[in-house]
Scaffold this motif. Structure first.
Motif, PDB file in Angstrom:
ATOM      1  N   LEU A 186     -12.038  -0.077  -2.822  1.00  0.00           N
ATOM      2  CA  LEU A 186     -13.453  -0.126  -1.488  1.00  0.00           C
ATOM      3  C   LEU A 186     -14.228   0.770  -1.683  1.00  0.00           C
ATOM      4  O   LEU A 186     -15.588   1.080  -0.520  1.00  0.00           O
ATOM      5  CB  LEU A 186     -12.743  -0.996  -0.077  1.00  0.00           C
ATOM      6  N   TYR A 188       1.057  -1.072   0.162  1.00  0.00           N
ATOM      7  CA  TYR A 188       0.619  -0.174  -0.042  1.00  0.00           C
ATOM      8  C   TYR A 188       0.639   1.142   0.236  1.00  0.00           C
ATOM      9  O   TYR A 188       0.222   2.242  -0.157  1.00  0.00           O
ATOM     10  CB  TYR A 188      -0.835   0.252   0.752  1.00  0.00           C
ATOM     11  N   GLY A 233     -19.371   9.089  -4.952  1.00  0.00           N
ATOM     12  CA  GLY A 233     -19.484   9.751  -5.248  1.00  0.00           C
ATOM     13  C   GLY A 233     -21.061  10.119  -3.265  1.00  0.00           C
ATOM     14  O   GLY A 233     -21.431   9.922  -2.926  1.00  0.00           O
ATOM     15  N   TRP A 272      -7.208  15.810 -10.792  1.00  0.00           N
ATOM     16  CA  TRP A 272      -8.267  17.021 -10.843  1.00  0.00           C
ATOM     17  C   TRP A 272      -8.835  17.600 -10.861  1.00  0.00           C
ATOM     18  O   TRP A 272      -9.392  18.725 -11.540  1.00  0.00           O
ATOM     19  CB  TRP A 272      -8.733  15.894 -11.455  1.00  0.00           C
ATOM     20  N   LEU A 311     -17.930   1.113   1.074  1.00  0.00           N
ATOM     21  CA  LEU A 311     -18.203   2.121   1.846  1.00  0.00           C
ATOM     22  C   LEU A 311     -18.758   2.776   1.971  1.00  0.00           C
ATOM     23  O   LEU A 311     -19.842   2.733   2.694  1.00  0.00           O
ATOM     24  CB  LEU A 311     -16.764   2.254   2.140  1.00  0.00           C
TER      25      LEU A 311
HETATM   26  C1  LIG Z   1     -10.880  16.224  -5.347  1.00  0.00           C
HETATM   27  C2  LIG Z   1     -11.863  14.449  -4.724  1.00  0.00           C
HETATM   28  C3  LIG Z   1     -12.867  14.291  -4.161  1.00  0.00           C
HETATM   29  C4  LIG Z   1     -13.591  13.131  -4.138  1.00  0.00           C
HETATM   30  N1  LIG Z   1     -14.217  12.392  -4.178  1.00  0.00           N
HETATM   31  C5  LIG Z   1     -14.054  11.408  -3.016  1.00  0.00           C
HETATM   32  C6  LIG Z   1     -15.464  10.774  -2.654  1.00  0.00           C
HETATM   33  O1  LIG Z   1     -16.475  10.763  -3.869  1.00  0.00           O
HETATM   34  N2  LIG Z   1     -16.091   9.696  -2.071  1.00  0.00           N
HETATM   35  C7  LIG Z   1     -15.098   9.472  -2.097  1.00  0.00           C
HETATM   36  O2  LIG Z   1     -14.760   7.885  -1.022  1.00  0.00           O
HETATM   37  N3  LIG Z   1     -13.905   9.191  -1.760  1.00  0.00           N
HETATM   38  C8  LIG Z   1     -13.122  10.417  -2.624  1.00  0.00           C
HETATM   39  N4  LIG Z   1     -12.064  11.162  -2.144  1.00  0.00           N
HETATM   40  C9  LIG Z   1     -11.461  10.946  -1.504  1.00  0.00           C
HETATM   41  C10 LIG Z   1     -10.512   9.510  -2.105  1.00  0.00           C
HETATM   42  O3  LIG Z   1     -10.108   9.984  -3.433  1.00  0.00           O
HETATM   43  C11 LIG Z   1     -10.803   8.436  -2.060  1.00  0.00           C
HETATM   44  O4  LIG Z   1     -11.816   7.965  -1.145  1.00  0.00           O
HETATM   45  C12 LIG Z   1     -10.145   6.932  -2.434  1.00  0.00           C
HETATM   46  O5  LIG Z   1      -9.702   7.355  -3.819  1.00  0.00           O
HETATM   47  C13 LIG Z   1     -10.694   5.589  -3.057  1.00  0.00           C
HETATM   48  O6  LIG Z   1     -10.594   5.058  -3.166  1.00  0.00           O
HETATM   49  P1  LIG Z   1      -9.393   3.466  -2.738  1.00  0.00           P
HETATM   50  O7  LIG Z   1     -10.905   2.839  -2.049  1.00  0.00           O
HETATM   51  O8  LIG Z   1      -9.721   2.487  -3.442  1.00  0.00           O
HETATM   52  O9  LIG Z   1      -8.852   4.061  -1.279  1.00  0.00           O
HETATM   53  P2  LIG Z   1      -8.261   2.914  -0.252  1.00  0.00           P
HETATM   54  O10 LIG Z   1      -6.794   3.871  -0.795  1.00  0.00           O
HETATM   55  O11 LIG Z   1      -7.867   2.165   0.052  1.00  0.00           O
HETATM   56  O12 LIG Z   1      -8.661   3.702   0.920  1.00  0.00           O
HETATM   57  C14 LIG Z   1      -8.792   2.811   1.541  1.00  0.00           C
HETATM   58  C15 LIG Z   1     -10.580   4.135   2.489  1.00  0.00           C
HETATM   59  O13 LIG Z   1     -10.181   5.408   3.183  1.00  0.00           O
HETATM   60  C16 LIG Z   1     -10.967   6.034   2.864  1.00  0.00           C
HETATM   61  N5  LIG Z   1      -9.860   6.967   2.072  1.00  0.00           N
HETATM   62  C17 LIG Z   1      -8.611   7.267   0.986  1.00  0.00           C
HETATM   63  N6  LIG Z   1      -7.979   8.102   1.072  1.00  0.00           N
HETATM   64  C18 LIG Z   1      -8.827   9.179   1.407  1.00  0.00           C
HETATM   65  C19 LIG Z   1      -8.603  10.716   1.058  1.00  0.00           C
HETATM   66  N7  LIG Z   1      -7.726  11.731   0.577  1.00  0.00           N
HETATM   67  N8  LIG Z   1      -9.692  10.618   1.692  1.00  0.00           N
HETATM   68  C20 LIG Z   1     -10.329  10.539   3.370  1.00  0.00           C
HETATM   69  N9  LIG Z   1     -10.867   9.373   2.670  1.00  0.00           N
HETATM   70  C21 LIG Z   1      -9.760   8.813   1.905  1.00  0.00           C
HETATM   71  C22 LIG Z   1     -11.715   5.690   1.251  1.00  0.00           C
HETATM   72  O14 LIG Z   1     -12.758   5.924   2.104  1.00  0.00           O
HETATM   73  C23 LIG Z   1     -11.387   5.137   0.811  1.00  0.00           C
HETATM   74  O15 LIG Z   1     -12.042   3.940   0.593  1.00  0.00           O
HETATM   75  C24 LIG Z   1     -11.776  12.430  -2.957  1.00  0.00           C
HETATM   76  C25 LIG Z   1     -10.605  12.716  -3.103  1.00  0.00           C
HETATM   77  C26 LIG Z   1     -10.561  14.501  -3.779  1.00  0.00           C
HETATM   78  C27 LIG Z   1      -9.115  14.730  -3.861  1.00  0.00           C
END
Ligand SMILES: Cc1cc2nc3c(=O)[nH]c(=O)nc-3n(C[C@H](O)[C@H](O)[C@H](O)COP(=O)(O)OP(=O)(O)OC[C@H]3O[C@@H](n4cnc5c(N)ncnc54)[C@H](O)[C@@H]3O)c2cc1C
Length: 490
Positions: free
Chosen positions: A270, A256, A432, A403, A274
């Protein structure tokens, strides 16, 4: 063990109606049959009052952004639940509105015969308004139960402006919270009475058809939702979510630390599960604990806000848990304590000031929303990320930051940048309309961040990012092969 009191919020002051017919669990945000404090609470009440348990899982069509993509994901989950509850002493009723407003009256019809109604506490999007309306209309107790994260949202009494302060707060408070985990399967051994769904209610608000539940495209096409936002390859629901957790923890978690590189493909993906509550944080942490032989006794409350060192897991897992717990729950906290969490006015004063000082700066591109939506900018990397979002409903976190920053640079004013980000994110992203949507989007505009130099056009002191430096720093080749410009023949 009873559901922890700090996870239960009475939404009205009505009493339990002990002599009525059933207990209702109104499943809205924690769309899963296990590791759910809300379902657990509803089971406890049903057992205590010796009444059958009804699980009502409705899906509206009348909310902004309702589309094939989100409906399919939620309905996949309904199909899982129908199979899961079928052999159990629970009357499960999946209801998909055929037209906007058709579901009105359904909860009231069940509620007037209910001893109590239990629902999910969720501080974002239209749910708090919907729950407040239900609380006023029902003549029986309505409780919202918070199973969103490791920390009950209501334990804090303010919105945290900085992740560091929130992390310190978590490190202080979490050890006690980790003493009580939700049951993985609360209906498995509960002494529940056999339940049937009231026929008259089912006649008026029929259960989702078998065709819808099994994923029939024609059935989905009949619903008045946006058919332009298409379904994705992944199946939604708690079963695929559970498999994805296992796969991530077994195969990718240990790498990771490479999460910023899109080509590394190590992130969990995920977030949609979530978002819809099909997977819980507790279940993910439990899977990590099993894999690493970790127990909650290993946390170090003296970590005092440091990003690594609190959990006592592998370094990779610490990094992941910081995203899953600190960052995710920070967003939940903001939605609960800042009523304007999705409005420009809620940005920190320094960010609004610096953006206002640069409001009249010349914007280089002059793109409008339609052009952005169609991924027709002159920035290949941005277009690739936008294409990925439109087609798959997801975007890699690092690219999501870039973005957003590019949109801030292009939009005629920062308020419009905010509106465009919300529109594109909430319309296409499976995850979203979530607290994380607003923390991510508002981070682009300065929330949770500090002032950066040098001061620049348009951005002022807001942190700046460029596609060129992303291309230099990140492993992107395979990503761009997949999502970059389609070769033109002429
Ligand atoms: C402009 C912008 C818009 C975003 N919109 C969303 C959205 O609509 N929904 C959303 O769930 N996340 C959003 N994020 C946060 C983040 O990009 C995503 O949570 C993450 O990319 C989800 O992919 P993953 O499940 O593989 O994350 P992983 O890296 O596997 O992380 C596991 C979980 O941790 C949480 N997490 C991870 N990164 C972040 C972060 N930076 N902020 C808050 N929680 C996080 C999420 O719940 C994620 O599923 C946004 C970030 C930015 C910069």
């Amino acid at each position: 063990m009873p559901t922890p009191a700090d996870r239960i919020r009475a939404l009205n002051e009505r009493p339990l109606a002990r002599d009525r017919d059933h207990v209702v669990y109104w499943m809205t945000a924690a769309r899963r049959p296990g590791s759910s404090f809300a379902l657990e609470r509803a089971v406890d009440l049903a057992v205590e009052l010796d009444r059958p348990l009804i699980v009502l899982e409705p899906l509206r069509v009348g909310y902004r952004w309702a589309s094939d993509r989100f409906h399919r994901f939620v309905i996949d989950g309904m199909a899982d639940h129908a199979a899961f509850f079928e052999p159990r002493a629970v009357a499960y009723h999946p209801y998909v509105e055929p037209e906007a407003g058709a579901g009105r009256g359904l909860l009231a019809a069940l509620g007037e015969r209910a001893c109590a109604v239990v629902t999910d506490d969720w501080p974002c999007f239209f749910l708090p308004r919907m729950q407040a309306a239900a609380a006023a209309a029902l003549d029986v107790r309505l409780e919202a139960v918070d199973g969103n994260g490791l920390m009950p949202i209501g334990r804090a009494d303010k919105a945290f402006a900085r992740a560091h302060d929130f992390r310190r707060y978590l490190h202080r408070e979490l050890p006690r919270q980790l003493e009580r985990w939700p049951l993985p399967d609360p209906t498995a051994n509960a002494a529940l009475r056999p339940a049937t769904f009231p026929e008259d209610v089912a006649a008026r608000w029929p259960r989702a058809s078998d065709a819808l539940l099994r994923g029939d495209a024609a059935a989905l096409a009949k619903l008045p939702i946006d058919h332009g936002v298409g379904v994705v390859a992944e199946r939604g629901g708690f079963a695929s979510g559970r498999d994805l957790v296992a796969q991530f923890v077994d195969e990718r978690l240990e790498r990771y630390e490479d999460r910023s590189h899109p080509d590394a493909e190590v992130v969990s993906t995920l977030s949609p599960w979530l978002h819809f509550g099909q997977v819980s944080t507790h279940a993910i942490v439990r899977a990590i604990a099993d894999r690493e032989g970790w127990s909650p006794a290993e946390v170090d409350p003296k970590a005092n806000g440091n990003r690594v060192g609190f959990w006592g897991t592998s370094v990779a897992a610490e990094g992941f848990l910081d995203q899953l717990v600190t960052w995710r729950e920070l967003g939940l906290n903001m939605c609960r304590y800042e009523p304007g969490y999705d409005r420009y006015a809620s940005l920190p004063a320094w960010a609004k000031r610096t953006l206002a000082e640069h409001a009249k700066d010349t914007r280089p591109a002059g793109y409008d929303l339609a052009r952005l939506e169609a991924a027709q900018t002159d920035d290949e990397l941005w277009n690739a990320a936008q294409r990925e979002l439109v087609e798959t409903g997801r975007m890699h976190n690092y690219l999501r930051m870039l973005w957003g920053k590019k949109i801030l640079g292009w939009a005629p004013m920062p308020e419009l940048a905010l509106a465009w980000m919300i529109t594109l994110n909430d319309k296409y992203a499976l995850d979203g309309r979530d607290p994380n949507s607003y923390s991510g989007i508002f981070w682009v505009l300065g929330r949770y961040d500090r002032a950066w130099g040098p001061e620049r056009d348009v951005f002022g002191k807001i942190r700046y990012m460029t596609s060129d430096s992303a291309r230099r720093k990140l492993k992107l080749k395979r990503y761009l092969d997949r999502w970059g410009e389609a070769p033109t023949l002429f």
